[in-house]
Design a protein around this motif. Structure first.
Motif, PDB file in Angstrom:
ATOM      1  N   VAL A   1       0.530  -1.126   0.073  1.00 36.75           N
ATOM      2  CA  VAL A   1      -0.242   0.147  -0.137  1.00 36.75           C
ATOM      3  C   VAL A   1       0.595   1.650  -0.035  1.00 36.75           C
ATOM      4  O   VAL A   1       1.681   1.334   0.791  1.00 36.75           O
TER       5      VAL A   1
ATOM      6  N   ALA B   1      -7.367   3.569   7.806  1.00 31.57           N
ATOM      7  CA  ALA B   1      -6.905   2.831   5.933  1.00 31.57           C
ATOM      8  C   ALA B   1      -5.381   2.301   6.585  1.00 31.57           C
ATOM      9  O   ALA B   1      -5.105   0.995   5.836  1.00 31.57           O
TER      10      ALA B   1
ATOM     11  N   THR C   1      -2.557   0.397  -4.729  1.00 30.45           N
ATOM     12  CA  THR C   1      -3.278   1.121  -3.837  1.00 30.45           C
ATOM     13  C   THR C   1      -4.953   0.676  -3.903  1.00 30.45           C
ATOM     14  O   THR C   1      -5.334   0.050  -3.969  1.00 30.45           O
ATOM     15  N   LEU C   2      -5.484   1.381  -2.235  1.00 32.14           N
ATOM     16  CA  LEU C   2      -6.447   1.132  -1.783  1.00 32.14           C
ATOM     17  C   LEU C   2      -7.782   2.067  -2.423  1.00 32.14           C
ATOM     18  O   LEU C   2      -7.339   3.667  -2.116  1.00 32.14           O
TER      19      LEU C   2
ATOM     20  N   ILE D   1      -3.743   5.566  -0.963  1.00 38.43           N
ATOM     21  CA  ILE D   1      -5.639   5.576  -0.434  1.00 38.43           C
ATOM     22  C   ILE D   1      -6.341   6.826  -1.580  1.00 38.43           C
ATOM     23  O   ILE D   1      -6.080   7.881  -1.533  1.00 38.43           O
TER      24      ILE D   1
ATOM     25  N   ARG E   1      -9.336  -3.564  -3.878  1.00 37.28           N
ATOM     26  CA  ARG E   1      -6.969  -2.928  -3.087  1.00 37.28           C
ATOM     27  C   ARG E   1      -7.733  -2.675  -5.368  1.00 37.28           C
ATOM     28  O   ARG E   1      -8.838  -3.149  -5.960  1.00 37.28           O
TER      29      ARG E   1
ATOM     30  N   VAL F   1     -14.185  -1.043   0.462  1.00 36.61           N
ATOM     31  CA  VAL F   1     -13.047  -0.916   0.502  1.00 36.61           C
ATOM     32  C   VAL F   1     -12.561  -1.978  -0.993  1.00 36.61           C
ATOM     33  O   VAL F   1     -12.761  -2.792  -0.562  1.00 36.61           O
TER      34      VAL F   1
ATOM     35  N   TYR G   1      -7.462   8.250   6.150  1.00 35.95           N
ATOM     36  CA  TYR G   1      -6.596   8.005   5.759  1.00 35.95           C
ATOM     37  C   TYR G   1      -5.752   7.551   6.876  1.00 35.95           C
ATOM     38  O   TYR G   1      -4.955   6.266   6.347  1.00 35.95           O
TER      39      TYR G   1
END
Length: 317
Positions: free
Chosen positions: A86, A106, A144-145, A89, A139, A137, A103
């Motif tokens: 990750v 996450a 990147t989430l 975001i 991927r 949520v 943020y």
């Protein structure tokens, strides 16, 4: 005398040049040439996809055959070292909720390796915040989430023990409100009034003509409402049949205005009559309902300039 003529070696013939084969582009190459990205970028994307699929497959196999968790975690961490980690975001749907808080939630992970990020755990943590009604949520490989937020809509301001709090239509607490920054929303007052917000909205819907004139509502004794109008009067509603009582009051006010005529308080807790009081008086006055409101018409009706016979004072609450 004869002469001998010596001949040299025969001239070497030039070797014929080989014909170069014509390169034919495959369908894949032609499609690749039309893409708005370079061939190198596409190759990298394919490589990441293959590595990601292989890593995910390896982790799935390890889990299926019962490989100890440490080994599965190690495989996932290797995927993280390979670039599946990750780094970004992306948050959508935010209007009022603090972006930095999203943020922080996450990124609150034991490991940022993509295979080890618990998406359901991130969602559950986000749903603890009042503003967030729902969250999705996901991927986007490699790094990147994606967080899509659905926020609640403010419906009223709840006042309790001097504290002002913004709430939604279900009574969920959203955020504190400063007195000098009061939004243009209904005000409900009293312990537990926030939990009555859905019932209160249904009550106002029973008399839409009065709704714009309602300034505040107080939840009394955890059982009934007192309605305060923008002209200063208070209307005490009964525990049972509050909607029907409010409709009767709206009909009376529409026939012969009650609001803005100098009354201080109206009381409809007794379903058989409406009583009212003016400032400075210790006695309440029964007001007859006009025929259009379902009652008898008489000189005691509001707007005639005369009050009905006085009745005993009604208690508060």
């Amino acid at each position: 005398m004869s002469r001998t003529i010596k001949r040299g070696p025969s001239p070497r013939r030039p070797v014929p040049r080989r014909r170069q084969p014509v390169r034919r582009e495959t369908l894949a190459q032609r499609l690749l040439a039309r893409l708005p990205v370079s061939e190198e970028t596409v190759r990298k994307a394919v490589t990441w996809t293959i590595l990601g699929g292989a890593g995910a497959a390896a982790l799935a196999v390890a889990t299926y055959v019962g490989v100890p968790g440490m080994i599965g975690t190690a495989i996932a961490e290797q995927a993280g070292h390979a670039g599946f980690r990750v780094q970004q975001i992306e948050v959508t749907g935010l209007k009022r909720m603090d972006r930095m808080t999203v943020y922080a939630v996450a990124l609150d992970q034991q490991s940022r390796a993509m295979p080890l990020v618990n998406l359901e755990d991130v969602r559950a943590k986000l749903l603890r915040y009042g503003w967030i009604k729902d969250a999705h949520v996901s991927r986007r490989l490699p790094d990147t989430l994606l967080v899509d937020i659905e926020e609640r809509t403010p419906a009223a301001v709840w006042q309790d023990n001097g504290q002002l709090t913004l709430i939604d239509a279900g009574g969920v607490l959203l955020e504190p409100v400063r007195p000098e920054a009061m939004p243009d929303l209904p005000l409900i007052i009293g312990p537990g009034a926030n939990l009555q917000e859905p019932a209160y909205q249904a009550l106002l819907s029973a008399a839409p003509a009065l709704k714009p004139r309602v300034k505040a509502a107080t939840w009394i004794g955890n059982r009934r409402w007192d309605i305060t109008f923008d002209s200063g009067e208070t209307l005490a509603l009964p525990e049972e049949g509050a909607g029907a009582a409010l409709m009767r009051f709206a009909a009376m006010d529409g026939s012969r205005p009650l609001l803005g005529r100098g009354w201080l308080r109206f009381d409809m807790r007794d379903p058989t009559k409406l009583v009212a009081r003016k400032p400075g008086l210790n006695q309440n006055h029964a007001l007859a309902e006009p025929a259009s409101a379902g009652g008898a018409t008489g000189k005691g009706a509001a707007g005639d300039g005369a009050d009905a016979a006085p009745v005993d004072k009604t208690s508060q609450g």
